[in-house]
Design an enzyme around this catalytic site. Sequence first.
Site, PDB file in Angstrom:
ATOM      1  CB  CYS A  81      -2.054  -2.712   5.247  1.00 16.43           C
ATOM      2  SG  CYS A  81      -3.783  -2.176   5.146  1.00 16.43           S
TER       3      CYS A  81
ATOM      4  CE  LYS B 229      -4.204  -4.054   1.470  1.00 17.21           C
ATOM      5  NZ  LYS B 229      -4.955  -3.027   2.230  1.00 17.21           N
TER       6      LYS B 229
ATOM      7  CG  ASP C 120      -1.917  -1.155   1.215  1.00 13.79           C
ATOM      8  OD1 ASP C 120      -1.817  -2.036   0.346  1.00 13.79           O
ATOM      9  OD2 ASP C 120      -2.790  -1.202   2.109  1.00 13.79           O
TER      10      ASP C 120
END
Length: 213
Positions: free
Chosen positions: A156, A111, A10
């Site tokens: 994450c 996601k 990310d």
Amino acid sequence: MTKRALLLVDIQNDFCAGGALAVPEGDSTVDVANALIDWCKTRGDAVVASMDWHPADHGSFASQHNVEPYTQGRLDSLPQTFWPDHCVQDTEGAELHPLLKHKAIDAVFHKGANPQIDSYSAFFDNGHKQKTQLDEWLRHHEISTLIVVGLATDYCVKFTVLDALSLGYSVNVITDGCRGVNLNPQDSAQAFMNMSAAGATLYTLADWVETQG
Ligand code: VGL
Ligand code: ZN
């Protein structure tokens, strides 16, 4: 020979300076990620990335519940932090950081597209109900060792690393290539301890390069 992949978690505009959910010093992950991209490419290792990829009405957004960002609630019967709107699909905020060497990335895994549930891990949603393609892709390429950097350490990165370990991967986390949200000041330190206790090996970039040749 066990095959290896660099997993970039990310590293997206909304988690960096000026972004909707800017992580303190989030941008400083980019130089470490780029150094590892070069290191991995030289050695024939794969480079993969996850991207937080929400619809505009995602249930993790405080705006959907008329509450202030960073308050706690529930989503799909799980405890949930409600976030500012972030990483909305096909917006600039969802793009990878412009200085990340993204041409080197072999595969990207999205996601968080299901509005009903959040998805911190790059492998599973937070209820472990649905899987992304990441595990299958890694297995298909016979990759069993991961090097992980990215954002955010306490969300994450942590859940990706814990899932990777439970799926049987050998996991190396490059700590200076990660930054955390730190809603509580110790959250990132705690997350690194959790990852280490679960079996991940922690390195700084300098340690990694020195010890792995
Ligand atoms: C993340 C909060 C909400 C992350 C994603 O990438 O760590 N954190 N969505
Ligand atoms: Zn998100």
